[in-house]
Write a protein that holds these residues in place. Structure first.
Motif, short mmCIF file in Angstrom:
data_model
loop_
_atom_site.label_atom_id
_atom_site.label_comp_id
_atom_site.label_asym_id
_atom_site.label_seq_id
_atom_site.Cartn_x
_atom_site.Cartn_y
_atom_site.Cartn_z
N PHE A 124 0.84 -1.20 0.00
CA PHE A 124 0.00 0.00 0.00
C PHE A 124 0.88 1.25 0.00
CE2 PHE A 124 -4.64 -0.62 1.51
CZ PHE A 124 -4.83 -1.61 0.56
N PHE A 125 0.39 2.26 -0.71
CA PHE A 125 1.03 3.57 -0.76
C PHE A 125 0.03 4.61 -0.30
CE2 PHE A 125 1.61 7.54 -3.24
CZ PHE A 125 2.86 7.92 -2.78
N GLY A 126 0.48 5.54 0.55
CA GLY A 126 -0.40 6.60 1.02
C GLY A 126 -0.19 7.88 0.24
N ALA A 127 -1.14 8.22 -0.61
CA ALA A 127 -1.04 9.43 -1.43
C ALA A 127 -1.65 10.60 -0.65
CB ALA A 127 -1.77 9.24 -2.75
N THR A 128 -0.86 11.65 -0.43
CA THR A 128 -1.32 12.79 0.35
C THR A 128 -0.34 13.95 0.21
OG1 THR A 128 -1.94 13.53 2.59
CG2 THR A 128 -0.10 11.98 2.42
N HIS A 129 -0.79 15.13 0.57
CA HIS A 129 0.10 16.29 0.63
C HIS A 129 0.86 16.34 1.95
CE1 HIS A 129 1.53 20.39 -0.13
NE2 HIS A 129 1.14 20.70 1.08
N LEU A 130 0.40 15.59 2.94
CA LEU A 130 1.02 15.60 4.26
C LEU A 130 2.45 15.05 4.21
CD1 LEU A 130 -1.99 14.23 6.31
CD2 LEU A 130 -0.98 16.50 6.61
N ASP A 131 3.26 15.45 5.19
CA ASP A 131 4.58 14.86 5.34
C ASP A 131 4.43 13.43 5.87
OD1 ASP A 131 5.88 17.17 4.54
OD2 ASP A 131 5.93 17.98 6.58
N VAL A 132 5.06 12.48 5.20
CA VAL A 132 4.96 11.07 5.58
C VAL A 132 6.36 10.49 5.72
CG1 VAL A 132 4.01 8.81 5.02
CG2 VAL A 132 2.79 10.87 4.29
N GLU A 133 6.64 9.90 6.87
CA GLU A 133 7.87 9.15 7.07
C GLU A 133 7.58 7.66 6.89
OE1 GLU A 133 9.24 10.21 10.95
OE2 GLU A 133 9.53 12.33 10.44
N HIS A 134 8.61 6.91 6.46
CA HIS A 134 8.44 5.48 6.17
C HIS A 134 9.47 4.67 6.95
CE1 HIS A 134 5.91 6.84 2.82
NE2 HIS A 134 6.90 7.65 2.49
N PRO A 135 9.29 4.52 8.27
CA PRO A 135 10.28 3.79 9.05
C PRO A 135 10.36 2.30 8.72
CG PRO A 135 8.37 4.36 10.39
CD PRO A 135 8.21 5.08 9.10
N ALA A 136 9.29 1.76 8.11
CA ALA A 136 9.29 0.35 7.70
C ALA A 136 8.34 0.20 6.52
CB ALA A 136 8.85 -0.55 8.85
N ALA A 137 8.47 -0.94 5.81
CA ALA A 137 7.65 -1.16 4.62
C ALA A 137 6.17 -1.22 4.96
CB ALA A 137 8.08 -2.44 3.91
N ASN A 138 5.87 -1.61 6.19
CA ASN A 138 4.47 -1.74 6.58
C ASN A 138 4.04 -0.66 7.58
OD1 ASN A 138 5.93 -2.59 8.76
ND2 ASN A 138 4.72 -4.44 9.16
N LEU A 139 4.79 0.45 7.63
CA LEU A 139 4.47 1.50 8.59
C LEU A 139 4.76 2.88 8.00
CD1 LEU A 139 3.62 2.22 11.53
CD2 LEU A 139 6.07 2.17 12.11
N ASP A 140 3.76 3.75 8.08
CA ASP A 140 3.92 5.16 7.76
C ASP A 140 3.70 5.99 9.02
OD1 ASP A 140 4.33 4.61 5.10
OD2 ASP A 140 2.37 5.32 4.42
N VAL A 141 4.39 7.10 9.11
CA VAL A 141 4.15 8.05 10.20
C VAL A 141 3.81 9.40 9.57
CG1 VAL A 141 5.09 9.23 12.20
CG2 VAL A 141 5.71 6.85 11.76
N ILE A 142 2.60 9.84 9.83
CA ILE A 142 2.09 11.08 9.28
C ILE A 142 2.07 12.14 10.37
CG2 ILE A 142 0.01 12.20 8.36
CD1 ILE A 142 -0.64 9.61 6.92
N LYS A 143 2.54 13.34 10.04
CA LYS A 143 2.59 14.41 11.02
C LYS A 143 1.84 15.63 10.51
CE LYS A 143 7.01 12.89 12.97
NZ LYS A 143 8.40 13.26 13.31
N ALA A 144 1.16 16.30 11.45
CA ALA A 144 0.44 17.53 11.12
C ALA A 144 0.55 18.48 12.29
CB ALA A 144 -1.03 17.23 10.81
N LYS A 145 0.57 19.77 12.00
CA LYS A 145 0.78 20.77 13.06
C LYS A 145 -0.42 20.87 14.01
CE LYS A 145 -0.70 24.68 10.18
NZ LYS A 145 -0.30 26.00 9.62
#
Length: 607
Positions: free
Chosen positions: A166-187
Motif C-alpha cells: 500500500f502507498f499513502g497518497a497525500t500532501h502531508l509529510d509522511v515518514e516510512h520507518p518500515a515497509a508496513n508503517l507510515d508516520v504522518i505528522k500535522a501541526k
C-alpha cells in the motif's frame, strides 16, 4: 546583549514549552480490518481538567452541510495509564465527556466507513471514507480522528500500520520507518483535516508547471483509468491555470482520484444519496468519479471538475473570511460569501478552458445555457443569506445553486466591471488584487468584505451586489450576453426536425442506438451508428453530430443515416418529422454583432 529573566517568567516559559511539546499520538491499523472497520488507538496528551470533551467533526470546510462524523465511531472507550476504564458519556452524535480526565492515557475506538452504509444524511463520497480491506482506504482525516475541545491546536502524529504494497497518497509529510508503517505528522487538527490520504497500491504520475510540482494519484476500481492518462488531461489545464495566475501560487499540489466502476457506483445508496464530484482542500483535492469508457466524456469530466477544484487555491486558500480561517468543526459558523468561493470559482473554471482552447465558443455558451436552466430550480433568493444560513435545511436545499446561479453571477459581474472601468479592470483582476491584500494567512471580516470588493472594482458595483448577490433579483442575462454579441430569450418557439425517439450508448468501442421508438427511417434497437450524411461517426465528432441532427435540428429536414445491422452496413435516407418546440433560455450568436460586441467577445476569450 545579555538579558536578565526573572525566575517567575522563566518558570512560565518552561511550562508553556512543556505544553507545546504535547501531542496526539494516534495508531491506526489498516492491516487487520474487519467488517469495514478500522481500529484506532490514541495516546492522549496530558489533560489537566477533571472532565474533558472529546469531539469528532460535525461539519467540515468546503462541504456546507451537517455531517456528524461521530455517527461512524463505534466501541469508544477511555483508559488511564494502568488500563483502568474511565467513564465516557456520549453527549450527542459527535462528542464524549470523559470523567477523571486528569488520569486519562488512552482512547480506543473503531471507524466505520461512510460510503457503504445505507443511512439518512448520506455523506457525499469525496468528503467521506471508504474502507476495503486489502484494496483501498480513503482517509478523509476528519472521519478518522478527533480532538479535545480544550486542546485543539496540539500537533498530531499518526502511525499507520498498512499492507506492505500500500502507498499513502497525500500532501502531508509522511515518514516510512518500515515497509508496513507510515508516520504522518500535522501541526494541528485543522491541518490534518485539510489533507486527505488515499491508501492503495500505487499509481502515481508527477509533472511540473513552472516551479510547481503537480502530483496525480489514481485508484481505478477495474483498472481502466491510469494516472499517466489523467496527468495527460491535466497538463493543459495546469498550464492554463498557471497562465491565468501568472504562475501557480503553490509549490506543490496533489490530485487524488478514485474512479468507481459505474456498474457499482451509487447503486446501493439510499434514495440516490451521494454522488460523483470532488472536495477541495488548500493543497489537494479528492475526487469520486465514474470510470468512463468514452474517452471524450472522461476528458471533459476530468477537466471540468479538476479545474474548479484546482482554482480554489485562489479562493478560499488566498482569500477567505475569519469563519473559514478559524473553522469550528463542532459548532461551525458560515461565511456569507459562497457566491465567490464556489460561484466565481466555477465561472473561472469554464472561462479558463475557453481562453486556452480546451472548449470552443459554442461549448462554453452551451454550458452557460445549461446553468441558466439549472438556476431556475430554486427560484429567487439572496446568495449571501443562503451562504450564511446554509446549515439550515431550507437553505441547504439551495446550496447547489452556487455552481449555476453563482457562476452566472460571476459572468455578469465580470461584464459589469469591464464596462464600468472601460476595460481597465475585470473580475479576475479584482479577485487577485484582494488576494494580495489578504492572502493565505490573513482572513477578511465577513461583514466588511463587500465594501472591500467595491473599493477594488468600481463604485457602481455596489448596485449590482445589492440587487443580485445580497438582493433576490434575477440577473438580466440578456443584457450581459448582448455585450458579447449573443442573443438571449427566456422562451423561444423554434421550427425543428427530429428523427423520432431514440438514444445512444457507447458500448464495446461503438455507438449503439437504444430505447428506439417510432421513427421514419426505421432505425432498430441495437443498430450501430456508423455514418451521418456520409460522415464517419467518431468519438471526436459524435457530440457535435448528435447536437446538430438529433437534439436541436433546425437545418436538416432530410437526413441519411448508415448503421451496422447484423454485421452489414445499411443506409437509410429520407425526410424526418417536423414541428415546433418551445425552448427556454434560448442562447445563440447574433446574426450581425457590432464591432464593439465582437471585440468584447474576443477579450472575454482572452484574445
Amino acid at each position: 546583549m545579555k538579558k536578565f529573566v526573572p525566575f517567575s517568567l522563566l518558570f512560565s516559559a518552561i511550562s508553556i514549552c512543556s505544553y507545546a511539546q504535547q501531542k496526539y499520538a494516534y495508531a491506526v491499523d489498516l492491516v487487520n480490518i474487519t467488517n469495514d472497520q478500522v481500529a484506532v488507538t490514541l495516546t492522549t496528551p496530558a489533560i489537566s481538567q477533571e472532565s474533558t470533551v472529546f469531539s469528532f467533526a460535525k461539519a467540515i470546510p468546503g462541504s456546507y452541510a451537517r455531517k456528524d462524523f461521530g455517527r461512524f465511531i463505534v466501541n469508544f472507550e477511555a483508559f488511564d495509564k494502568y488500563g483502568k476504564k474511565l467513564k465516557a458519556e456520549k453527549l450527542n452524535k459527535d462528542q464524549y465527556r470523559i470523567s477523571n480526565a486528569n488520569t486519562l492515557a488512552t482512547i480506543k475506538y473503531k471507524v466505520n466507513d461512510t460510503w457503504d452504509q445505507k443511512h439518512d444524511d448520506f455523506i457525499f463520497q469525496p468528503g467521506g471514507s471508504n474502507i476495503e480491506a486489502g484494496v483501498n482506504v480513503v482517509m478523509n482525516n476528519h472521519a478518522f480522528y478527533g480532538y479535545f475541545e480544550d486542546y485543539k491546536k496540539l500537533p498530531i502524529e499518526a502511525s499507520i500500520s498498512k499492507p506492505q504494497d500500500f502507498f499513502g497518497a497525500t500532501h502531508l509529510d509522511v515518514e516510512h520507518p518500515a515497509a508496513n508503517l507510515d508516520v504522518i505528522k500535522a501541526k494541528d487538527f485543522v491541518y490534518l483535516a485539510d489533507n486527505p490520504v488515499i491508501y492503495s497500491r500505487p499509481d502515481t504520475t508527477s509533472f511540473y508547471v513552472g516551479q510547481s510540482k503537480i502530483n496525480v494519484f489514481v485508484f481505478s476500481a477495474t483498472g481502466k483509468v491510469k494516472s499517466a492518462q489523467v496527468a495527460g488531461y491535466l497538463k493543459p489545464i495546469a498550464a492554463s491555470l498557471s497562465a491565468f495566475f501568472n504562475g501557480l501560487p503553490v509549490k506543490s499540489y496533489q490530485f487524488l482520484y478514485y474512479f468507481e466502476d459505474p456498474k457499482k457506483a451509487l447503486a446501493d445508496r439510499k434514495n440516490g444519496e451521494g454522488g460523483y464530484g470532488a472536495l477541495e482542500h488548500n493543497y489537494s483535492s479528492l475526487y469520486y468519479l465514474p470510470e468512463v469508457q468514452y474517452e471524450r466524456d472522461l476528458v471533459s469530466m476530468v477537466n471540468d471538475v479538476s479545474s474548479h477544484e484546482f482554482l480554489h487555491i485562489l479562493t478560499p486558500l488566498n482569500l477567505h473570511s475569519f469563519e473559514i480561517e478559524n473553522f469550528d468543526f463542532t459548532d461551525p459558523k458560515m461565511s456569507a460569501h459562497l457566491w465567490m468561493y464556489e460561484g466565481v470559482t466555477e465561472y473561472f473554471a469554464h472561462l479558463i478552458q475557453l481562453q486556452n482552447g480546451l472548449v470552443d465558443e459554442k461549448g462554453y455558451f452551451k454550458e452557460m445555457r445549461s446553468k441558466m436552466n439549472a438556476a431556475e430550480e430554486f427560484g429567487n433568493f439572496s446568495m449571501t443569506e443562503m451562504s450564511k444560513r446554509v446549515m439550515e435545511d431550507s437553505f441547504q436545499k439551495k446550496y447547489s445553486s452556487v455552481y449555476n446561479k453563482g457562476a452566472l453571477i460571476g459572468f455578469a459581474l465580470d461584464m459589469f466591471i469591464r464596462e464600468k472601468t472601460g476595460g481597465a479592470k475585470d473580475l479576475k483582476g479584482v479577485i487577485i488584487s484582494l488576494t494580495q491584500k489578504y492572502g493565505a494567512s490573513k482572513p477578511f471580516n465577513d461583514d466588511d468584505f463587500l465594501n472591500d470588493f467595491v473599493a477594488a472594482s468600481h463604485p457602481d458595483v455596489r448596485q449590482f451586489i445589492d440587487k443580485y448577490i445580497v438582493g433576490t433579483e434575477t440577473v438580466p442575462y440578456g443584457d450581459y450576453l448582448a455585450k458579447v454579441g449573443y442573443e438571449y430569450a427566456a422562451q423561444k418557439d423554434i421550427q425543428a426536425f427530429y428523427p423520432g425517439k431514440m438514444g445512444l450508448k457507447f458500448e464495446n468501442d461503438v455507438f449503439v442506438f437504444t430505447n428506439v421508438g417510432d421513427n421514419p427511417l426505421k432505425i432498430k434497437e441495437g443498430d450501430i451508428f456508423k455514418k451521418m450524411d456520409g460522415k464517419e461517426i467518431t468519438q471526436a465528432n459524435l457530440d457535435d453530430v448528435w447536437e446538430e441532427y438529433f437534439n436541436e435540428n433546425t437545418k436538416h429536414p432530410e437526413i441519411e443515416i448508415t448503421v451496422l445491422r447484423d454485421g452489414k452496413e445499411k443506409t437509410m435516407k429520407g425526410p424526418i418529422f417536423d414541428g415546433h418546440f418551445k425552448t427556454k433560455n434560448y442562447l445563440a450568436p447574433m446574426a450581425n454583432p457590432s464591432a464593439e460586441q465582437q471585440a468584447a467577445l474576443k477579450k472575454l476569450e482572452g484574445k
